[in-house]
Scaffold this active site. Structure first.
Site, PDB file in Angstrom:
ATOM      1  N   GLY A 239       0.758  -1.243   0.000  1.00 39.09           N
ATOM      2  CA  GLY A 239       0.000   0.000   0.000  1.00 39.09           C
ATOM      3  C   GLY A 239       0.784   1.285   0.000  1.00 39.09           C
ATOM      4  O   GLY A 239       0.200   2.356  -0.178  1.00 39.09           O
ATOM      5  N   ARG A 276       3.210  -1.531  -5.822  1.00 39.21           N
ATOM      6  CA  ARG A 276       3.371  -0.259  -6.527  1.00 39.21           C
ATOM      7  C   ARG A 276       4.691   0.445  -6.210  1.00 39.21           C
ATOM      8  O   ARG A 276       5.362   0.951  -7.110  1.00 39.21           O
ATOM      9  CB  ARG A 276       2.204   0.647  -6.129  1.00 39.21           C
ATOM     10  CG  ARG A 276       2.050   1.899  -6.974  1.00 39.21           C
ATOM     11  CD  ARG A 276       0.968   2.816  -6.395  1.00 39.21           C
ATOM     12  NE  ARG A 276      -0.277   2.136  -6.120  1.00 39.21           N
ATOM     13  CZ  ARG A 276      -1.292   2.025  -6.984  1.00 39.21           C
ATOM     14  NH1 ARG A 276      -1.184   2.571  -8.178  1.00 39.21           N
ATOM     15  NH2 ARG A 276      -2.400   1.382  -6.656  1.00 39.21           N
ATOM     16  N   ARG A 312      -5.641   2.658 -15.812  1.00 35.99           N
ATOM     17  CA  ARG A 312      -5.706   3.470 -14.589  1.00 35.99           C
ATOM     18  C   ARG A 312      -6.366   4.838 -14.795  1.00 35.99           C
ATOM     19  O   ARG A 312      -7.199   5.232 -13.988  1.00 35.99           O
ATOM     20  CB  ARG A 312      -4.317   3.620 -13.949  1.00 35.99           C
ATOM     21  CG  ARG A 312      -3.734   2.278 -13.478  1.00 35.99           C
ATOM     22  CD  ARG A 312      -2.459   2.447 -12.674  1.00 35.99           C
ATOM     23  NE  ARG A 312      -2.715   3.148 -11.438  1.00 35.99           N
ATOM     24  CZ  ARG A 312      -2.491   4.418 -11.218  1.00 35.99           C
ATOM     25  NH1 ARG A 312      -1.929   5.159 -12.165  1.00 35.99           N
ATOM     26  NH2 ARG A 312      -2.799   4.977 -10.083  1.00 35.99           N
ATOM     27  N   CYS A 342     -13.356   2.552 -28.878  1.00 31.92           N
ATOM     28  CA  CYS A 342     -14.658   3.190 -29.057  1.00 31.92           C
ATOM     29  C   CYS A 342     -15.361   3.408 -27.727  1.00 31.92           C
ATOM     30  O   CYS A 342     -16.373   2.779 -27.423  1.00 31.92           O
ATOM     31  CB  CYS A 342     -15.519   2.321 -29.972  1.00 31.92           C
ATOM     32  SG  CYS A 342     -14.645   1.924 -31.474  1.00 31.92           S
ATOM     33  N   GLU A 343     -14.802   4.266 -26.902  1.00 32.33           N
ATOM     34  CA  GLU A 343     -15.371   4.632 -25.610  1.00 32.33           C
ATOM     35  C   GLU A 343     -14.898   6.052 -25.321  1.00 32.33           C
ATOM     36  O   GLU A 343     -13.714   6.343 -25.488  1.00 32.33           O
ATOM     37  CB  GLU A 343     -14.797   3.771 -24.465  1.00 32.33           C
ATOM     38  CG  GLU A 343     -14.999   2.294 -24.579  1.00 32.33           C
ATOM     39  CD  GLU A 343     -16.240   1.810 -23.826  1.00 32.33           C
ATOM     40  OE1 GLU A 343     -16.896   2.621 -23.138  1.00 32.33           O
ATOM     41  OE2 GLU A 343     -16.530   0.617 -23.968  1.00 32.33           O
TER      42      GLU A 343
HETATM   43  C1  LIG Z   1      -2.859  -5.210  -4.031  1.00 33.93           C
HETATM   44  C2  LIG Z   1      -2.335  -5.791  -2.787  1.00 33.93           C
HETATM   45  C3  LIG Z   1      -1.033  -5.528  -2.351  1.00 33.93           C
HETATM   46  C4  LIG Z   1      -0.119  -4.570  -3.060  1.00 33.93           C
HETATM   47  O1  LIG Z   1      -0.540  -3.251  -2.926  1.00 33.93           O
HETATM   48  P1  LIG Z   1       0.410  -2.038  -3.434  1.00 33.93           P
HETATM   49  O2  LIG Z   1      -0.414  -0.841  -3.182  1.00 33.93           O
HETATM   50  O3  LIG Z   1       0.701  -2.256  -4.849  1.00 33.93           O
HETATM   51  O4  LIG Z   1       1.628  -2.064  -2.581  1.00 33.93           O
HETATM   52  C5  LIG Z   1      -0.577  -6.173  -1.222  1.00 33.93           C
HETATM   53  N1  LIG Z   1      -1.379  -7.027  -0.532  1.00 33.93           N
HETATM   54  C6  LIG Z   1      -2.640  -7.289  -0.903  1.00 33.93           C
HETATM   55  C7  LIG Z   1      -3.452  -8.238  -0.112  1.00 33.93           C
HETATM   56  C8  LIG Z   1      -3.164  -6.686  -2.039  1.00 33.93           C
HETATM   57  O5  LIG Z   1      -4.423  -6.943  -2.408  1.00 33.93           O
END
Ligand SMILES: *Cc1c(COP(=O)(O)O)cnc(C)c1O
Length: 419
Positions: A239, A276, A312, A342-343
């Site tokens: 995250g 990410r 995204r 086509c959107e």
């Molecule tokens: C998507 C996800 C991640 C990775 O999240 P990032 O934001 O890319 O670091 C880690 N653990 C779980 C359970 C996820 O669903």
């Protein structure tokens, strides 16, 4: 820092001019830097060197075998959310004892596959799932190591589609319910409780939500210990956010030191599932300008990449930086960068100030290394684009461009239609 830099007005990936790659593979294509991927992994992982930890790269962020192999070679594990991701991870040579399996809807076949492979643990999302895992484990004569994914009710202040730790989200078990569920889990013969897991969302740019989450998890670990339920692993999920535009997320070192502080007194191994923050800024999407259209209200630049290649912007209204592959001195324009699909929702950038472009010019869509190729589709019967890895002066196609034949692979017309 990443390795996409200008030299004399021309964009390079490491020491390779991106133009040269485009000449060889055509456009569009994804391009990753080997050095950035390695460096981001090392910086993140080594930030936790003060404590027992395991960095499990989140495969859904970027599942290319080569990309996974880079992390495997650096001692990394993986976080998977499906049997398909397990297949990829095993093919990249990951040690099964470094695999954690997350996800709200694991099927029986997927559970069997993971049990047979001998993964580190299942992050379980509900009591029904727990019962199912116990049954499957019994049938094939194994014991399943599990953590319960708890939902800590923390607002990560991110996009609602990628926020997962709130009461209204589908993820995890309410943290106040968790003790009860752990007691139930303890009664199951083919379940071995090893951890507590959570994941509160993605693209989080503050430390506080992580710290508060870890505090709540820690409290739970201590409560469980009083009931003789020993917890070895605390999995804090992924995250950590990145800079797409002007965000200023904490550096992995700040993130790590805040978490390490909280981990001092509980004697657990910390598992992290970054996606990410490692891959996002290690990749770009390179696309070519096809047409320019000056309307009365807007200017549109139509390029050969579209929402099926990078969703995204369309899905989350996400900002992706746009940079020309060759910088020119001269006028700028304000334009929408759109694809051939086509959107009306098919755009890569809106009302962006960019250098004046002409057909044939190449542009880079920045920060596309995570949730880029993995979220791509064949919509409008567009073959998926190749993925390329640059390393120093060389580049390697690590997934070839799909062909029209690939598009219809597996399809068949029933006999009754063949008149
Ligand atoms: C998507 C996800 C991640 C990775 O999240 P990032 O934001 O890319 O670091 C880690 N653990 C779980 C359970 C996820 O669903």
């Amino acid at each position: 820092m990443h390795d996409f830099q200008y030299h004399q007005n021309e964009l390079y990936c490491e020491e390779v001019p991106i133009n040269k790659i485009a000449d060889k593979v055509g456009t569009p294509f994804y391009l990753y830097s080997n050095h950035t991927l390695e460096n981001h992994f090392k910086v993140f992982d080594s930030a936790f060197n003060g404590i027992d930890h395991l960095t499990c790269f989140s495969v859904k962020a970027n599942s290319n075998l080569t990309v996974l192999k880079i992390f495997v070679n650096l001692g990394g594990g993986v976080d998977i959310v499906s049997g398909g991701e397990l297949f990829r991870a095993l093919n990249s040579g990951v040690d099964p004892s470094k695999v954690v399996f997350s996800g709200v809807g694991k099927g029986i076949k997927e559970l069997e596959y993971a049990l047979e492979a001998g993964i580190l643990m299942f992050n379980v999302e509900s009591t029904q799932e727990l019962t199912t895992i116990n049954q499957v484990a019994q049938r094939i004569g194994r014991k399943a190591k599990i953590a319960l994914r708890v939902n800590p009710h923390i607002d990560p202040q991110t996009h609602p589609y990628i926020s997962t730790g709130l009461k209204k989200n589908k993820f995890g078990i309410e943290i106040n319910q968790a003790l009860e569920d752990y007691r139930e889990a303890k009664k199951l013969k083919h379940i071995e409780i090893v951890g507590v897991d959570c994941h509160i969302g993605s693209q989080i740019t503050e430390l506080q939500p992580f710290v508060e989450t870890l505090r709540k998890v820690k409290e739970l670990v201590l409560t469980l210990r009083q009931e003789a339920i020993e917890i070895q692993y605390v999995d804090l999920g992924g995250g950590l956010g990145i800079t797409y535009h002007q965000e200023q997320p904490p550096h992995p070192r700040e993130y790590a030191s805040a978490l390490i502080k909280e981990m001092q007194d509980i004697n657990c191994t910390l598992i992290l599932e970054p996606g990410r923050v490692i891959a996002g800024n290690a990749g770009i999407l390179v696309t070519k300008v096809l047409y320019l259209k000056k309307g009365t209200e807007k200017t549109f630049v139509t390029v050969d990449a579209a929402m099926n290649d990078l969703i995204r912007p369309s899905l989350y209204g996400a900002f992706q930086g746009i940079q020309p592959i060759v910088k020119t001195e001269g006028e700028e324009m304000v334009a929408d960068i759109v694809g051939p699909i086509c959107e009306s929702g098919d755009f890569l950038a809106k009302e962006r100030t960019i250098p004046c472009l002409k057909p044939g010019d190449l542009i880079a869509v920045m920060s596309a290394g995570a949730y880029g190729f993995t979220m791509s589709s064949n919509y409008n019967s567009r073959p998926r684009v190749p993925e390329v890895l640059a390393r120093e002066k060389e580049f390697y196609v690590i997934r070839e461009r799909e062909s029209y034949e690939d598009l219809i692979r597996g399809e068949m017309i029933p006999e009754f239609l063949n008149k």
